[in-house]
Design a protein around this motif. Structure first.
Motif, short mmCIF file in Angstrom:
data_model
loop_
_atom_site.label_atom_id
_atom_site.label_comp_id
_atom_site.label_asym_id
_atom_site.label_seq_id
_atom_site.Cartn_x
_atom_site.Cartn_y
_atom_site.Cartn_z
N LEU A 198 54.22 -13.02 -7.83
CA LEU A 198 55.41 -13.03 -7.17
C LEU A 198 56.52 -12.40 -8.05
N GLY A 199 56.75 -12.72 -9.34
CA GLY A 199 57.57 -12.03 -10.17
C GLY A 199 57.37 -10.51 -10.15
N PHE A 200 56.09 -10.10 -10.32
CA PHE A 200 55.96 -8.63 -10.22
C PHE A 200 56.46 -7.79 -8.93
N ALA A 201 56.13 -8.50 -7.76
CA ALA A 201 56.69 -8.08 -6.45
C ALA A 201 58.08 -8.10 -6.39
N TYR A 202 58.87 -8.96 -6.72
CA TYR A 202 60.31 -9.16 -6.87
C TYR A 202 60.79 -8.18 -7.89
N HIS A 203 60.49 -7.93 -9.02
CA HIS A 203 61.04 -7.08 -10.08
C HIS A 203 60.55 -5.71 -9.61
N MET A 204 59.47 -5.33 -8.97
CA MET A 204 59.24 -3.87 -8.35
C MET A 204 60.15 -3.61 -7.12
N SER A 205 60.24 -4.58 -6.31
CA SER A 205 61.20 -4.40 -5.35
C SER A 205 62.51 -4.04 -5.68
N ARG A 206 63.06 -4.72 -6.43
CA ARG A 206 64.58 -4.55 -7.04
C ARG A 206 64.41 -2.98 -7.65
N HIS A 207 63.46 -2.89 -8.39
CA HIS A 207 63.50 -1.54 -9.22
C HIS A 207 63.25 -0.09 -8.32
N LEU A 208 62.56 -0.41 -7.31
CA LEU A 208 62.47 0.79 -6.34
C LEU A 208 63.74 0.86 -5.36
N ASP A 209 64.63 -0.06 -5.40
CA ASP A 209 65.84 0.19 -4.83
C ASP A 209 67.14 0.63 -5.72
N ALA A 210 67.00 0.54 -7.02
CA ALA A 210 68.13 0.80 -7.78
C ALA A 210 68.53 2.04 -8.01
N GLY A 211 67.54 3.22 -7.96
CA GLY A 211 68.16 4.47 -7.93
C GLY A 211 68.96 4.91 -6.82
N LEU A 212 68.98 4.35 -5.81
CA LEU A 212 69.89 4.54 -4.58
C LEU A 212 71.43 4.71 -5.15
N GLU A 213 71.76 4.09 -6.23
CA GLU A 213 72.99 4.01 -6.83
C GLU A 213 73.41 5.42 -7.12
N TYR A 214 72.58 6.27 -7.53
CA TYR A 214 72.79 7.57 -8.00
C TYR A 214 72.65 8.50 -6.79
N ILE A 215 72.51 8.36 -5.69
CA ILE A 215 72.75 9.13 -4.54
C ILE A 215 74.06 9.23 -4.10
N PRO A 216 74.78 10.39 -4.07
CA PRO A 216 76.20 10.61 -3.85
C PRO A 216 76.46 9.78 -2.34
#
Length: 241
Positions: free
Chosen positions: A210-228
């Motif tokens: 569950l921790g793996f899925a949680y951290h992977m989910s957060r990780h796959l969203d984070a780069g959106l911050e750098y899309i103008p």
């Protein structure tokens, strides 16, 4: 026979050898990276001259289906898909929508890896993931950082042991790396990705699916911050790249 007739006959002979090579690849179950038999064997198998075999292989090279390697000979490859993906990676519009589309595909693959990797991944693979993550965090060049970021994720996919899944993921490397380059020139982006990678590895090491899925989910969203375009819509949930 006139010149045109001889040319047609030669073309037909070459087509015959190309078809024979195709059948050989299928019948022997050869894959990308495997070497073809030598010219003499192919010539005997196809009932053709070595010159005709050379011409057939030249055509296969032109189409990106084989390549010559020193001391090995003709090796099966497939540069067509790589070329298409490389073109796509340059043409893709890195909008919030395209980011979500690509990461949505990755989410389907990578979030479920924990179910397979827990209990399967070994200490040496964990150490290699940490090495790749440290190298990515230290990389000054955003392109090198993206390359190492991809290798980190590719290593997770490879460790699952599903060859088809690994091949599909590898085919998408140019597209995924283009996305990973976003924000990599910023130290905080690299440090954020490295911290998220570390959380993913730690979850694997303690056997926490569950921790793996949680951290992977957060990780796959984070780069959106750098899309103008996405920044104009407000901050995303914290995740990864």
């Amino acid at each position: 026979m006139d010149a045109g007739g001889r040319e047609d006959e030669r073309a037909s002979a070459v087509d015959h050898v190309v078809a024979a090579i195709r059948d050989l690849i299928r019948d022997r179950g050869l894959n990308v990276g495997d070497a073809l038999p030598g010219e003499i064997e192919i010539a005997a198998m196809a009932g053709a001259s070595r010159n005709t075999v050379r011409e057939a292989i030249r055509i296969l090279k032109a189409y990106g289906l084989v390549e010559s390697r020193p001391k090995i000979g003709a090796v099966i490859t497939d540069r067509r898909q790589t070329a298409v993906n490389a073109l796509l990676s340059f043409a893709i519009d890195l909008s919030a929508e395209s980011f979500r589309d690509i990461q949505g595909f990755r989410r389907l693959i990578e979030m479920n890896l924990g179910e397979v990797l827990v209990g399967r991944i070994g200490a040496a693979e964990i150490a290699d993931l940490r090495r790749l993550n440290a190298a990515m965090a230290a990389a000054a060049d955003p392109f090198e950082a993206a390359r190492l970021d991809f290798l980190f994720h590719r290593s997770l996919v490879d460790a699952a042991g599903n060859r088809t899944l690994a091949e599909i993921y590898a085919m998408l490397e140019p597209v995924i790396r283009r996305l990973m380059e976003t924000g990599k020139s910023l130290r905080r982006a690299r440090e954020g990705a490295a911290a998220e990678h570390a959380d993913i590895v730690a979850a694997l090491e303690r056997g926490d699916r569950l921790g793996f899925a949680y951290h992977m989910s957060r990780h796959l969203d984070a780069g959106l911050e750098y899309i103008p375009a996405a920044r104009a819509d407000g901050p995303p949930e914290r995740g990864g790249r």
